[in-house]
Design an enzyme around this catalytic site. Sequence first.
Site, PDB file in Angstrom:
ATOM      1  N   LYS A 173     -29.567  34.371   5.425  1.00 40.94           N
ATOM      2  CA  LYS A 173     -29.908  34.136   4.018  1.00 40.94           C
ATOM      3  C   LYS A 173     -28.659  33.697   3.260  1.00 40.94           C
ATOM      4  O   LYS A 173     -27.751  34.497   3.045  1.00 40.94           O
ATOM      5  CB  LYS A 173     -30.462  35.384   3.339  1.00 40.94           C
ATOM      6  CG  LYS A 173     -31.028  35.073   1.934  1.00 40.94           C
ATOM      7  CD  LYS A 173     -31.117  36.289   1.045  1.00 40.94           C
ATOM      8  CE  LYS A 173     -29.885  36.490   0.201  1.00 40.94           C
ATOM      9  NZ  LYS A 173     -29.677  35.417  -0.829  1.00 40.94           N
ATOM     10  N   GLU A 248     -18.033  42.938   4.516  1.00 42.78           N
ATOM     11  CA  GLU A 248     -16.787  42.399   3.964  1.00 42.78           C
ATOM     12  C   GLU A 248     -17.042  42.270   2.466  1.00 42.78           C
ATOM     13  O   GLU A 248     -17.783  41.408   2.019  1.00 42.78           O
ATOM     14  CB  GLU A 248     -16.450  41.056   4.601  1.00 42.78           C
ATOM     15  CG  GLU A 248     -15.000  40.642   4.404  1.00 42.78           C
ATOM     16  CD  GLU A 248     -14.793  39.803   3.158  1.00 42.78           C
ATOM     17  OE1 GLU A 248     -14.402  40.389   2.125  1.00 42.78           O
ATOM     18  OE2 GLU A 248     -15.033  38.595   3.210  1.00 42.78           O
ATOM     19  N   CYS A 282     -12.442  36.769  -2.540  1.00 40.99           N
ATOM     20  CA  CYS A 282     -12.349  38.222  -2.344  1.00 40.99           C
ATOM     21  C   CYS A 282     -10.941  38.630  -1.927  1.00 40.99           C
ATOM     22  O   CYS A 282     -10.480  39.728  -2.247  1.00 40.99           O
ATOM     23  CB  CYS A 282     -13.370  38.700  -1.317  1.00 40.99           C
ATOM     24  SG  CYS A 282     -13.239  37.901   0.286  1.00 40.99           S
ATOM     25  N   GLU A 382     -12.849  44.169 -10.078  1.00 43.01           N
ATOM     26  CA  GLU A 382     -12.805  42.809  -9.534  1.00 43.01           C
ATOM     27  C   GLU A 382     -13.364  41.824 -10.562  1.00 43.01           C
ATOM     28  O   GLU A 382     -14.567  41.811 -10.816  1.00 43.01           O
ATOM     29  CB  GLU A 382     -13.590  42.729  -8.228  1.00 43.01           C
ATOM     30  CG  GLU A 382     -13.435  41.399  -7.516  1.00 43.01           C
ATOM     31  CD  GLU A 382     -14.137  41.342  -6.181  1.00 43.01           C
ATOM     32  OE1 GLU A 382     -13.569  40.779  -5.231  1.00 43.01           O
ATOM     33  OE2 GLU A 382     -15.261  41.876  -6.080  1.00 43.01           O
TER      34      GLU A 382
END
Length: 474
Positions: A173, A248, A282, A382
């Site tokens: 996906k 991750e 990231c 973040e």
Amino acid sequence: MTTYPHTVTGHWIGGETVAGSAGTLAVVNPATGDVVAETPAGTAADVDRAVAAARAAFPAWSATTPAHRADVLRRLGAGLAARTEEIASAITAEMGSPITMSRTAQVGFPAAVIDSFAGLADGFAWTEEIGNSLVVREPIGVVGAITPWNFPLQQIVSKLAPALLAGNTMVFKPSENAPLTARILAEVAAEAGVPAGVFNVVYGTGAVVGEAISAHPDIDMISFTGSTRAGQRIAAVASATVKRVALELGGKGANIILDDADLPKAVTTGLAMAFSNGGQVCGAWPRMLVPAARQDEVVALAVGAARQYTVGDPTDEATRVGPMASEAHRRKVVGYIERGIADGARLVFGGPDRPAELTDGAYVQPTIFADVDPTSAIAQEEIFGPVLTIIPYADEEEAVSIANGTSYGLTSGVFGAPEHALAVARRLRVGQVDVNAGRWNPLAPFGGYKQSGNGREFGRLGLEEFLETKSIQR
């Protein structure tokens, strides 16, 4: 809807296009607001069909030799390289990555990853004798892969290459915000010799398709890259069937600049690691930790370098920072910039206003704060945008404490005399540290500590994630 070269017409299941049955999702160019494509809004029934195709294809594919699978990977890599311009154009259209970066990093990195995995096939210990036991490494089965929008080809290739080499099949996906390269990848994979059913693509949202993949009893493993919050949900849903989960997740990397560092190199490299891909990485280093006595010098260098980061049309070869991937994400990043100002950080470059002359599109000014409190929101959470926080420290102990003082543990950098920097790198609770701008190595494992996830990608350890271990006593 205007038809574009990248328009997607259906899922890819069992080696053929399968029409959706539950409406469509628009793919919006964040630089213009134009709809550039539509994909099916997938359903749980679409996932069922894809899983059935993957399960049916598994026995034959897993029975092939690693050498054969490596050859298929090499053809896959060559096929992607041959379509570099098409893929780069698609990525720039769907999520705003500057075209030069789309060509080099967004397409170039996946090609290097595929080649690195193909090269592992001959030397990997697929079987091993331990005493009277034969230890066999076998494919885990059907892998469900779910990826984000920031590196749409890189993220899936990092999963697909080791999964295929290991002998697994896959249901994938892509992000609904950046799904265009998934179809190109499926076509190239088929041309490279990946049999029908081995690689399947189901478009849709995380709430529907992602949930169905995570919960499916006939999927043996989930490999996910994305936010920590989404990873927590996937792990919870997958736990009901006790499938393997590799995550991750987010990051809040620190760039520690030591007293004995090459300051211009440390600052310019650190800024690049904060602003690359619009900060939507990231593994970025959004925190720059500097000796308090040298903060003013660092700020001057950083501001001078930041002026070179041209913001604008991502199809322009001169652009270094394109739009954020969506208008919703632009608002999130701007909210953090406003929060930083409200919390008392010193704004030295950029700010919450749109860049000059860019009244349309999801654009954000590259922004730098100094005198940042390491416990503040902009230093802890973040942001995923072009926002650099400069944090002064009193001594090395405090620098290490600040670097380790978030819930994340993905990447960091250290600049200083080589042995000194290496000693500090060993103290950081992260999965990857670059010392003095160490070169990227596709054979080295990549992954995080703490809430940055579990498992590893790339190299031998990345391959092992997709294998089961069987011990046969004789």
